[in-house]
Design an enzyme around this catalytic site. Structure first.
Site, PDB file in Angstrom:
ATOM      1  N   ASP A  63       0.825  -1.207   0.000  1.00 17.70           N
ATOM      2  CA  ASP A  63       0.000   0.000   0.000  1.00 17.70           C
ATOM      3  C   ASP A  63       0.862   1.260   0.000  1.00 17.70           C
ATOM      4  O   ASP A  63       2.081   1.204   0.194  1.00 17.70           O
ATOM      5  CB  ASP A  63      -0.903   0.011   1.240  1.00 17.70           C
ATOM      6  CG  ASP A  63      -1.929  -1.106   1.233  1.00 17.70           C
ATOM      7  OD1 ASP A  63      -2.329  -1.530   0.134  1.00 17.70           O
ATOM      8  OD2 ASP A  63      -2.324  -1.554   2.328  1.00 17.70           O
ATOM      9  N   TYR A 124       6.842  -9.734   6.775  1.00 13.21           N
ATOM     10  CA  TYR A 124       6.825  -8.287   7.013  1.00 13.21           C
ATOM     11  C   TYR A 124       7.383  -7.971   8.399  1.00 13.21           C
ATOM     12  O   TYR A 124       7.246  -8.765   9.342  1.00 13.21           O
ATOM     13  CB  TYR A 124       5.395  -7.748   6.961  1.00 13.21           C
ATOM     14  CG  TYR A 124       4.809  -7.563   5.573  1.00 13.21           C
ATOM     15  CD1 TYR A 124       4.870  -6.318   4.937  1.00 13.21           C
ATOM     16  CD2 TYR A 124       4.177  -8.612   4.914  1.00 13.21           C
ATOM     17  CE1 TYR A 124       4.316  -6.137   3.681  1.00 13.21           C
ATOM     18  CE2 TYR A 124       3.615  -8.434   3.651  1.00 13.21           C
ATOM     19  CZ  TYR A 124       3.693  -7.193   3.042  1.00 13.21           C
ATOM     20  OH  TYR A 124       3.144  -7.013   1.799  1.00 13.21           O
TER      21      TYR A 124
END
Length: 280
Positions: A63, A124
Site C-alpha cells: 500500500d 513483514y
C-alpha cells in the site's frame, strides 16, 4: 488457469527494494499517481528502447507508504529484447530508476515461476519506538513513534495467540468474493539495543490492512490499554472492532518472499490459483 510463457518470450525474475514514502503503493493507478510498478515499467521500456510496456506481476502489492526490502516481481520480455540487452540491463535500470527504488537482481526465471502465485510466504516487519524523545530523524520515514511505554513480553505473548490458520475478518478490509482465511506461520516481537521494537509476521498471504491492524492491536496490549488475551478475542469475534486501529504505513516493510524448490513451483502455483481469493 494456465500461466505458460508465450512463444518468443522469456520470463524474468526481478528482486527489488524501495522506500515507499513518496509512492501511492505498488500498483499502477488512474490519475497519474506515482507508483513503484509505474516507475519500474517505464524504466524498463526506456532502457530496452521498446514501444510496448511489459507489465510486472508482483509477489505482494504494498500500500501507499509501505516499504520493501525483499520484493519479487516477474516480467515476460520478447527473447530478442532479452538477448540484446540482458548483459547491461541491470546497470541501465540503475541509471534510469529514481533513487527510491532499486532492482538488485534480474535473471531468467525457472519453469513454473510466478512471482505472485508461486510464493509460499511473505515476511513483514513493523518498526516502532517508545523512546520518550521520539524517533531518530534519520529513521522517521521507517519507524512509528508510540508515546506510551511498551511491554514487549506482553506483545509477544499476544502475537503468539494469532499464529495458525484463522478467519482474520476482524483484522481485514473485506473484499467482495474474497476469503479472509489466512495462515500465520510466525508472529513475534523483539526490542533491539537501540530501543526499536520490531513486530515480525510471516504468513502464506495477507488480507488488505491485516498486518497494520494486528500491529495496532498489539500496541494496545503493549501500552497496557488491553490485556494479552484481547487480540485473540477480537479474532474469534470475526467482526471489525472499532478499538483496533490501522497503524500508519511508514513503519511497515516487506522484508522477504519465500518460494518452494524449482521443481515444486508449478504445483504451488496451481494450488494458489485454486484459492485465488486468498492470495494478496
Amino acid at each position: 488457469m494456465s500461466d505458460e510463457v508465450q512463444p518468443g518470450f522469456v520470463r524474468l525474475r526481478l528482486d527489488l527494494s524501495y522506500d515507499g514514502t513518496a509512492f501511492s503503493g505498488w500498483a499502477k493507478q488512474a490519475g497519474g499517481r506515482r507508483t513503484v510498478q509505474g516507475e519500474v515499467e517505464d524504466a524498463l521500456r526506456t532502457v530496452t528502447r521498446s514501444r510496448d510496456t511489459y507489465e510486472l506481476t508482483v509477489a505482494g502489492r504494498t500500500d501507499a507508504g509501505v516499504h520493501a526490502r525483499g520484493q519479487v516481481a516477474h516480467v515476460d520480455l520478447p527473447e530478442t529484447v532479452w538477448r540484446e540487452h540482458h548483459e547491461k540491463l541491470l546497470k541501465r535500470l540503475a541509471g534510469r530508476l529514481p533513487r527510491d527504488v532499486r532492482v538488485w537482481a534480474l535473471r531468467e526465471a525457472p519453469s513454473g515461476f510466478n512471482a505472485r502465485f508461486a510464493a509460499i510466504w511473505r515476511r513483514y516487519v513493523y518498526r516502532v519506538t517508545d523512546n520518550p524523545g521520539g524517533v531518530d530523524p534519520l529513521l522517521r520515514n521507517h519507524v512509528l513513534w508510540h508515546d506510551w511505554a511498551l511491554d514487549v513480553d506482553a506483545m509477544e505473548a499476544a502475537a503468539k495467540t494469532l499464529v495458525g490458520e484463522h478467519d482474520f475478518a476482524a483484522y481485514a478490509k473485506k473484499r467482495e468474493g474474497a476469503t479472509t482465511i489466512r495462515e500465520i506461520l510466525d508472529f513475534g516481537v523483539r526490542r533491539h539495543a537501540d530501543g526499536i521494537v520490531e513486530i515480525e509476521v510471516r504468513a502464506d498471504a495477507f488480507c488488505h490492512n491485516q498486518v497494520r491492524s494486528m500491529v495496532g492491536a498489539l500496541l494496545f496490549v503493549g501500552d497496557g490499554h488491553r490485556g494479552v488475551e484481547w487480540p485473540r478475542k477480537v479474532l474469534d469475534a470475526r467482526v471489525r472492532d472499532s478499538a483496533v486501529h490501522v497503524v500508519r504505513p511508514h513503519g511497515l516493510t516487506l522484508e522477504e518472499v519465500g518460494y518452494p524448490p524449482d521443481d515444486q513451483l508449478a504445483e504451488r502455483q496451481l494450488q494458489a490459483r485454486r484459492v485465488r481469493g486468498r492470495v494478496h
